[in-house]
Design a protein around this motif. Structure first.
Motif, PDB file in Angstrom:
ATOM      1  N   ASN A  93       0.789  -1.133   0.071  1.00  0.00           N
ATOM      2  CA  ASN A  93       0.089   0.128   0.084  1.00  0.00           C
ATOM      3  C   ASN A  93       0.928   1.305   0.024  1.00  0.00           C
ATOM      4  N   ALA A  94       1.956   1.308   0.822  1.00  0.00           N
ATOM      5  CA  ALA A  94       2.730   2.283   0.835  1.00  0.00           C
ATOM      6  C   ALA A  94       3.545   2.411  -0.476  1.00  0.00           C
ATOM      7  N   GLY A  95       3.679   1.422  -1.167  1.00  0.00           N
ATOM      8  CA  GLY A  95       4.567   1.407  -2.638  1.00  0.00           C
ATOM      9  C   GLY A  95       3.434   2.280  -3.630  1.00  0.00           C
ATOM     10  N   ILE A  96       2.170   1.826  -3.461  1.00  0.00           N
ATOM     11  CA  ILE A  96       1.141   2.400  -4.391  1.00  0.00           C
ATOM     12  C   ILE A  96       1.004   3.726  -4.119  1.00  0.00           C
ATOM     13  N   GLU A  97       1.069   4.031  -3.078  1.00  0.00           N
ATOM     14  CA  GLU A  97       0.966   5.703  -2.882  1.00  0.00           C
ATOM     15  C   GLU A  97       2.158   6.341  -3.351  1.00  0.00           C
ATOM     16  N   LYS A  98       3.288   5.734  -3.095  1.00  0.00           N
ATOM     17  CA  LYS A  98       4.487   6.395  -3.864  1.00  0.00           C
ATOM     18  C   LYS A  98       4.426   6.406  -5.325  1.00  0.00           C
ATOM     19  N   GLN A  99       4.060   5.407  -5.966  1.00  0.00           N
ATOM     20  CA  GLN A  99       3.960   5.149  -7.330  1.00  0.00           C
ATOM     21  C   GLN A  99       2.730   6.050  -8.016  1.00  0.00           C
ATOM     22  N   ASN A 100       1.781   6.111  -7.128  1.00  0.00           N
ATOM     23  CA  ASN A 100       0.836   7.380  -7.696  1.00  0.00           C
ATOM     24  C   ASN A 100       1.314   8.732  -7.536  1.00  0.00           C
TER      25      ASN A 100
END
Length: 291
Positions: free
Chosen positions: A143-150
Motif C-alpha cells: 500500500n505504501a508503494g502504491i502511494e509512492k507510485q501514484n
C-alpha cells in the motif's frame, strides 16, 4: 503505457554469521509500527525449553511494555536467548520461528524472511501462522508503494515493493507494479522478470482471474518488446487457452508467429480471429478490427 495493478489493498538467515551481526539489516519503521500492542503466542505445536520461553517473554515485553527501556531490554533478552538456542542447534524450528518474530518486531523483512524460510521446512504446521504475519507486512509495504507510485516517487516505490516481496510472495501486486515501473522506464529485462514472478503468483488462484489476464498480456507485450517472440507465443498461448472467448489476444499471437517467420501458424491463428470477428456485430468492431 503499461498500467499498474491495484489502487489499494485490504490488505536468508545465514547462520554462518553471528546473530548479532545480523542486526544490521534494513529496518522499515512502517512494519515495526504495525505490530500492534499485544504479543500473540502461535497456536501451532512446537517444542519449547527454558531458553525459548525466555525469548518468548522478551518478545512479549518488547511488544507490550510501554517504556522504551523495557522494550529494548525485552528485545536484548530475546536475542541473547535465541543466540544460545541457535548456536547449539541451527535447525531448531522454534528458535527460527521466534527469530523471525524478533526480526518482524524490528521491521527487518529480509531477516524475517530468511529465518522463516528455514522454519517453514521444520514446522509445516506453523506455516499458516507465519504467512499471516508475512501477508500483513506485505500489505503495509505494498500500500505504501502504491502511494509512492501514484505520487510518481518511483525510486521509493521500488524500495517498498522489494521489501514487500521479502515479506510475502503469494500475491502478484508488488511484483506487477515493479514490472510496470521498469517497463515504463524501458528497463525491459527487469520488467520481464517481475511480470513473470507476478504471473507465477496467480497460478491456480481463482480469486486472481482478472489480474492474471492483465499480467499475461503485459508479460507477452514485454517479451515482444525484447524480441523474445517464442516466449511471447507461449505466454499468449496460455492466455488464449485460459480465455478461449477472448479473441483480442489472437492478434498478438499471430504477430509473434509472423516475427518468428512462421506464416502458416500465423495464418491459422488469423483464421480463428476472423471467425470470431465475423460473429460480432459491426457496431462492436473498431477500425483495426475491420482492417
Amino acid at each position: 503505457m503499461i498500467k499498474q495493478l491495484g489502487a489499494g489493498l485490504g490488505l536468508a538467515l545465514l547462520l554462518a554469521a553471528p546473530l548479532s551481526a545480523q542486526q544490521t539489516g534494513v529496518v522499515d519503521a512502517r512494519v515495526a509500527a504495525s505490530q500492534g500492542d499485544r504479543f500473540v503466542i502461535p497456536l501451532c505445536p512446537m517444542s519449547m525449553d527454558s531458553k525459548l520461553s525466555a525469548a518468548q517473554r522478551g518478545l512479549k515485553a518488547a511488544i507490550e511494555e510501554k517504556a522504551d527501556d523495557k522494550k529494548a531490554k525485552g528485545m536484548a533478552d530475546a536475542l541473547k536467548a535465541l543466540q544460545e538456542v541457535l548456536t547449539a542447534n541451527p535447525a531448531n524450528g522454534a528458535g527460527l520461528y521466534y527469530l523471525g518474530r524478533y526480526h518482524l518486531i524490528r521491521g527487518d523483512l529480509a531477516g524475517m524472511d530468511s529465518a522463516w524460510t528455514k522454519a517453514e521446512a521444520l514446522l509445516p504446521d506453523c506455516e499458516p501462522d507465519m504467512n499471516s504475519y508475512r501477508q500483513n507486512a506485505w500489505g503495509v509495504l505494498t500500500n505504501a508503494g502504491i502511494e509512492k507510485q501514484n505520487a510518481e516517487d518511483l525510486d521509493s516505490a521500488k524500495v517498498l515493493y522489494r521489501r514487500a516481496n521479502h515479506a510475502f510472495r503469494g500475491l502478484p501486486h508488488a511484483f506487477m507494479n515493479l514490472g510496470v515501473i521498469y517497463a515504463n522506464e524501458s528497463a525491459n529485462d527487469s520488467a520481464a522478470v517481475y511480470f513473470r514472478l507476478a504471473v507465477d503468483a496467480t497460478v491456480d488462484d481463482s480469486t486472481m482471474v482478472e489480474e492474471r489476464k492483465a499480467l499475461l498480456l503485459n508479460l507477452g507485450a514485454i517479451q515482444q518488446r525484447r524480441g523474445n517472440f517464442r516466449e511471447a507465443v507461449n505466454t499468449f498461448g496460455i492466455y488464449a487457452r485460459e480465455n478461449p472467448d477472448d479473441s483480442e489476444v489472437l492478434r498478438h499471437l499471430a504477430g509473434s508467429y509472423r516475427s518468428l517467420e512462421m506464416p502458416d501458424s500465423a495464418a491459422a491463428v488469423e483464421s480463428k480471429l476472423l471467425l470470431a470477428l465475423s460473429a460480432m456485430d459491426l457496431d462492436q468492431l473498431d477500425g483495426s478490427d475491420l482492417l
